[in-house]
Every structure is written in structure tokens, then in C-alpha cells.
Design a protein around this motif. Structure first.
Motif, short mmCIF file in Angstrom:
data_model
loop_
_atom_site.label_atom_id
_atom_site.label_comp_id
_atom_site.label_asym_id
_atom_site.label_seq_id
_atom_site.Cartn_x
_atom_site.Cartn_y
_atom_site.Cartn_z
N ASP A 1 -2.16 -6.97 -5.42
CA ASP A 1 -3.52 -6.91 -5.95
C ASP A 1 -4.35 -8.08 -5.43
O ASP A 1 -3.81 -9.10 -5.01
CB ASP A 1 -3.51 -6.96 -7.49
CG ASP A 1 -2.88 -5.71 -8.08
OD1 ASP A 1 -3.27 -4.61 -7.68
OD2 ASP A 1 -1.99 -5.85 -8.93
N GLU A 2 -5.65 -7.93 -5.49
CA GLU A 2 -6.58 -8.99 -5.12
C GLU A 2 -6.97 -9.77 -6.38
O GLU A 2 -7.10 -9.19 -7.46
CB GLU A 2 -7.84 -8.40 -4.47
CG GLU A 2 -7.56 -7.65 -3.18
CD GLU A 2 -7.03 -8.54 -2.07
OE1 GLU A 2 -7.45 -9.72 -1.99
OE2 GLU A 2 -6.19 -8.06 -1.28
N THR B 1 -1.62 5.96 -7.62
CA THR B 1 -2.98 5.77 -8.07
C THR B 1 -3.77 7.03 -7.82
O THR B 1 -3.28 7.97 -7.19
CB THR B 1 -3.65 4.62 -7.29
OG1 THR B 1 -3.74 5.01 -5.92
CG2 THR B 1 -2.87 3.34 -7.42
N LYS C 1 -9.72 -8.60 -8.75
CA LYS C 1 -9.41 -7.47 -9.64
C LYS C 1 -8.38 -7.88 -10.69
O LYS C 1 -8.42 -7.39 -11.82
CB LYS C 1 -8.89 -6.30 -8.82
CG LYS C 1 -9.95 -5.68 -7.93
CD LYS C 1 -9.41 -4.51 -7.15
CE LYS C 1 -10.53 -3.97 -6.27
NZ LYS C 1 -10.04 -3.03 -5.29
N LEU C 2 -7.48 -8.75 -10.30
CA LEU C 2 -6.38 -9.14 -11.19
C LEU C 2 -6.87 -9.96 -12.38
O LEU C 2 -6.51 -9.66 -13.53
CB LEU C 2 -5.33 -9.93 -10.40
CG LEU C 2 -4.11 -10.38 -11.20
CD1 LEU C 2 -3.34 -9.18 -11.73
CD2 LEU C 2 -3.22 -11.26 -10.33
N HIS D 1 0.81 -1.20 0.00
CA HIS D 1 0.00 0.00 0.00
C HIS D 1 0.85 1.26 0.00
O HIS D 1 0.34 2.34 -0.20
CB HIS D 1 -0.97 -0.01 1.19
CG HIS D 1 -1.85 -1.23 1.12
ND1 HIS D 1 -2.80 -1.40 0.14
CD2 HIS D 1 -1.89 -2.33 1.88
CE1 HIS D 1 -3.40 -2.55 0.32
NE2 HIS D 1 -2.87 -3.14 1.36
N ASP E 1 2.57 -10.63 -9.93
CA ASP E 1 1.77 -9.54 -9.39
C ASP E 1 2.06 -9.38 -7.90
O ASP E 1 2.18 -10.35 -7.16
CB ASP E 1 0.28 -9.83 -9.60
CG ASP E 1 -0.57 -8.75 -8.96
OD1 ASP E 1 -0.76 -7.71 -9.60
OD2 ASP E 1 -1.01 -8.95 -7.81
N GLY F 1 2.17 -4.58 -10.68
CA GLY F 1 0.88 -4.54 -10.02
C GLY F 1 -0.04 -3.62 -10.80
O GLY F 1 0.43 -2.67 -11.45
N ILE F 2 -1.34 -3.89 -10.76
CA ILE F 2 -2.26 -3.03 -11.50
C ILE F 2 -2.39 -1.66 -10.86
O ILE F 2 -2.87 -0.72 -11.49
CB ILE F 2 -3.65 -3.69 -11.72
CG1 ILE F 2 -4.34 -4.01 -10.40
CG2 ILE F 2 -3.52 -4.93 -12.58
CD1 ILE F 2 -5.75 -4.59 -10.57
N TRP F 3 -1.93 -1.51 -9.63
CA TRP F 3 -1.94 -0.23 -8.92
C TRP F 3 -0.85 0.70 -9.43
O TRP F 3 -0.86 1.89 -9.14
CB TRP F 3 -1.78 -0.45 -7.42
CG TRP F 3 -0.67 -1.39 -7.08
CD1 TRP F 3 -0.78 -2.73 -6.83
CD2 TRP F 3 0.73 -1.10 -7.01
NE1 TRP F 3 0.45 -3.28 -6.60
CE2 TRP F 3 1.41 -2.30 -6.70
CE3 TRP F 3 1.48 0.06 -7.18
CZ2 TRP F 3 2.78 -2.38 -6.55
CZ3 TRP F 3 2.85 -0.02 -7.03
CH2 TRP F 3 3.48 -1.23 -6.71
N HIS G 1 2.92 1.99 -2.26
CA HIS G 1 3.45 1.78 -3.60
C HIS G 1 4.21 2.98 -4.14
O HIS G 1 5.03 2.84 -5.02
CB HIS G 1 2.33 1.40 -4.56
CG HIS G 1 1.32 2.47 -4.74
ND1 HIS G 1 0.26 2.61 -3.88
CD2 HIS G 1 1.22 3.46 -5.65
CE1 HIS G 1 -0.46 3.65 -4.27
NE2 HIS G 1 0.09 4.17 -5.33
#
Length: 188
Positions: free
Chosen positions: A118-119, A23, A122-123, A6, A115, A85-87, A8
Motif C-alpha cells: 500500500d501507499e 479487489t 492511503k494507509l 500487485h 503492511d 494490506g488494505i487491498w 495479490h
């Protein structure tokens, strides 16, 4: 770094040479930077280290589809370990180029996207929507090796290029053109 996904913005500062990849929820600010504990920015060290010419550490993991893989699964091919990560906006920004290179060289290389943070709910849709048709692993600490620590990841994205004999060719932190130039050099 790998302990707290978190925060990031720390990854992004390191990965992108102070370029932002925060983000919409959390922007990189001087206030955020002041809160970061100093030890979070340090990567663990090994005797040989994650450097060009070193043997890449092997690992065994399940893909997001439940298939068992290890680094040895891809022996004989070049392997790109893509820590992302998608974040991370820079990670996402690099996906079209990754797809282009994967399509061009998939007979000679495999991408293993790892990754972090991420959860699964969502991934999975993100991977499907973006046609990321290569191997995907979620780096988790639930009884598995922490691949961020094993590969001494210091920022996101990080790409570790490994040759067909399992030796590290190079480590690229950030979304950098040199990574793609090296692929062209080795795989054309």
C-alpha cells in the motif's frame, strides 16, 4: 510473492484456501492464475524455518509514525505480527475482530501490523478511520529487511504469534478462528 504486491490474488488463494480476496480492480480468475510464475508462490527457506517453537527473527524498523521498533521492543509481551494490506478483503474483514482482541488483551500483547503493497497516503487515513491503535510498519525494500521474506509469508493475511520469550507459538495463514481461540487460551 513478496516481490510483486500487485499479484495479490496469489496471496489470497494461498491464504484463504482458494477463497477470493481480490479487489474490485482485479478479480481471481483462471486467466489470472495461468499468468502467475511458479516461483512467486514459493517462500524462501531458512535452516530452522518460521515454525512453532523456533526463535522469531528480530528486526529493526521505523513505524509509520517514525518511531524505531524491533521485536525486542515488545519483550515480555505476546506479539502478533500481522502481515496484511488494505487491498486484501480478508485482511480488512478481520480488522473488527483484531480490534476487539487488542482492546481485550493489550496489557498482555502487542499487535505489529506489517503492511505490504500500500501507499502511505492511503494507509494512514485507513488506519485512522478504522481506529487501529497499535503498532504499524510498512514493509518496504528501501534499505530495510523485507519482513515478508524474513518471516516466509505465503499468503495474506498471515499472523505470527510470538510468546514473551521471543519464540514462535504458531503461524496462521488466512483469517481463521483458530488464531483468536489461541489468544483466548494463552491470555485469559
Amino acid at each position: 510473492i513478496c516481490r510483486n504486491p500487485h499479484k495479490h490474488w496469489v496471496f489470497c488463494l494461498l491464504a484463504a484456501g482458494l477463497q477470493s480476496c481480490g479487489t474490485d480492480k482485479q478479480k481471481n480468475t483462471a486467466e489470472n492464475e495461468a499468468e502467475a510464475p511458479a516461483q512467486e508462490a514459493e517462500a524462501p527457506k531458512t535452516e530452522e524455518g518460521i515454525v512453532a517453537g523456533a526463535q522469531a527473527p528480530d528486526f529493526s524498523y521505523k513505524t509509520i509514525n517514525g518511531k524505531d521498533v524491533s521485536l525486542k521492543t515488545f519483550e515480555g509481551k505476546y506479539v502478533v505480527l500481522d502481515f496484511w494490506g488494505i487491498w486484501c478483503k480478508w485482511c480488512v474483514k478481520g480488522i473488527p475482530e483484531m480490534k476487539k482482541y487488542y482492546d481485550q488483551y493489550k496489557e498482555k500483547m502487542e499487535i505489529v501490523s506489517i503492511d505490504h503493497g500500500d501507499e502511505m497516503d492511503k494507509l494512514m487515513p485507513f488506519i485512522q478511520e478504522n481506529d487501529m491503535n497499535w503498532t504499524h510498519i510498512m514493509n518496504d525494500a528501501k534499505g530495510n529487511t523485507d519482513l515478508c521474506k524474513l518471516y516466509q509469508v505465503q499468503g495474506f493475511p498471515t499472523k505470527v504469534l510470538i510468546d514473551p520469550q521471543g519464540k514462535i507459538v504458531e503461524v496462521y495463514v488466512g483469517e481463521v478462528p483458530e488464531f483468536y481461540q489461541k489468544l483466548d487460551e494463552l491470555l485469559k
